[in-house]
Write a protein that holds these residues in place. Structure first.
Motif, short mmCIF file in Angstrom:
data_model
loop_
_atom_site.label_atom_id
_atom_site.label_comp_id
_atom_site.label_asym_id
_atom_site.label_seq_id
_atom_site.Cartn_x
_atom_site.Cartn_y
_atom_site.Cartn_z
N TYR A 122 -5.71 -6.53 -3.69
CA TYR A 122 -5.23 -5.08 -3.05
C TYR A 122 -6.23 -4.89 -1.73
O TYR A 122 -5.65 -4.36 -0.81
N SER A 169 -4.53 -6.96 1.13
CA SER A 169 -2.97 -6.50 1.18
C SER A 169 -3.08 -5.10 1.68
O SER A 169 -2.17 -4.86 2.46
N ARG A 170 -3.73 -4.20 1.49
CA ARG A 170 -3.51 -2.68 1.66
C ARG A 170 -4.60 -2.18 2.55
O ARG A 170 -4.53 -1.21 3.17
N ARG A 177 -1.74 -11.46 -3.95
CA ARG A 177 -1.60 -11.03 -2.40
C ARG A 177 -0.15 -10.92 -1.81
O ARG A 177 0.33 -10.02 -1.47
N GLN A 178 0.24 -12.01 -2.16
CA GLN A 178 1.82 -12.27 -1.73
C GLN A 178 2.58 -11.35 -2.51
O GLN A 178 3.67 -10.65 -1.64
N ASN A 216 2.28 -7.78 -1.19
CA ASN A 216 3.00 -7.81 0.21
C ASN A 216 4.45 -7.51 0.23
O ASN A 216 5.10 -6.82 1.23
N GLN A 217 5.10 -7.74 -1.12
CA GLN A 217 6.21 -7.45 -1.12
C GLN A 217 6.67 -6.07 -1.80
O GLN A 217 7.91 -5.62 -1.67
N ARG A 249 5.50 -0.28 1.32
CA ARG A 249 4.38 0.33 1.73
C ARG A 249 4.75 1.94 1.71
O ARG A 249 4.10 2.81 1.60
#
Length: 271
Positions: free
Chosen positions: A91, A94-95, A154-155, A158-159, A162
């Protein structure tokens, strides 16, 4: 070639592949229920006088129930902790933007290139300093973080659009709520995939438990299976009975989570 012949050829190839993959498991099971079975180049496809005596010997002559309990305990704790550490770290990567995020992530992924054999000596020295040799905690600590698990989740994160994060933020949600209520429910296939990989890695681990766990009552299943082979003679039916038992938890876990596995791997971008 007509379409019907192509499909027939495809079915034959798939069937042959399935037989080749399942045959070792069938041979293992047949040997386990064949009393006094010995090692033979020619496999026996059906037992002459099937019996469960090998399984009885396995649990009466050796503390095999304790061994299975040890492996289940270590695998369950490893899986739970890896899911938590991998999800939280994924997280962040990714964020949460921060300077050098890509470099840190690349360096962390580079640790996947380092084999365990290189790390055994420094890990053993550190754990001996802390007095954790021959303890469950000593066997567990090096498994609590997984670079592969972070990459996988993480991958998957990312999908996740957002826009969901922004909508939750407008409703007053913080990172904790977004993580638990938005992100995790949307990456369940990846979580299930990591669960299988983490459990399988711990369940099949041999080298590190062999180094750090000295007492017989702390032995895990792979070590106990290796100990079943004698120096001069080996009761192969007992060895194969232990092998069958070692496969069952992994088979049950995979059957339970199989519908998520392909989805999780596909969404991660792993070929």
């Amino acid at each position: 070639m007509p379409e019907r012949l192509r499909r027939l050829a495809l079915v034959v190839v798939i069937a042959l592949g399935a037989i080749a993959m399942l045959f070792p498991f069938w041979w293992t099971f047949i040997t386990s229920i064949t009393p006094g079975a010995g090692f033979s180049i020619t496999p026996q496809l059906w037992p002459d006088d099937p019996s469960l005596s090998a399984y009885e010997r396995l649990f009466t002559e050796r503390p095999f129930a304790r061994v299975i309990g040890n492996s289940l305990l270590l695998a369950a704790i490893t899986t739970i902790v890896q899911l938590f550490t991998s999800a939280t770290a994924a997280y962040v990567f990714s964020r949460l933007p921060f300077r050098g995020r890509g470099v840190v992530f690349a360096v962390y992924l580079a640790t996947m290139m380092v084999p365990l054999q290189v790390l055994i000596v420094p890990l053993f020295a550190q754990l001996r300093t802390f007095g954790l040799i021959n303890t469950y905690l000593g066997a567990l600590l090096p498994t609590f973080a997984s670079a592969f698990g972070i990459f996988l989740l993480r991958q998957a994160m990312n999908q996740v659009p957002r826009d969901l994060d922004e909508a939750a933020t407008l409703d007053g949600a913080g990172h904790g709520r977004i993580f638990w209520q938005i992100i995790l429910p949307n990456i369940r296939p990846a979580l299930a995939t990591l669960t299988i990989f983490a459990f399988m890695g711990s369940w099949n681990s041999f080298l590190w438990p062999l180094i750090v766990l000295r007492s017989p009552e702390l032995q895990t299943l792979p070590i106990a299976l290796a100990a079943l082979q004698g120096q001069y003679t080996t009761a192969w039916d007992v060895v194969m009975a232990g092998s069958v038992i070692s496969v069952l938890p992994m088979l049950a876990l995979y059957l339970f989570a199989q519908k998520y596995v392909i989805q999780g791997v596909a969404s991660s971008g792993i070929k």
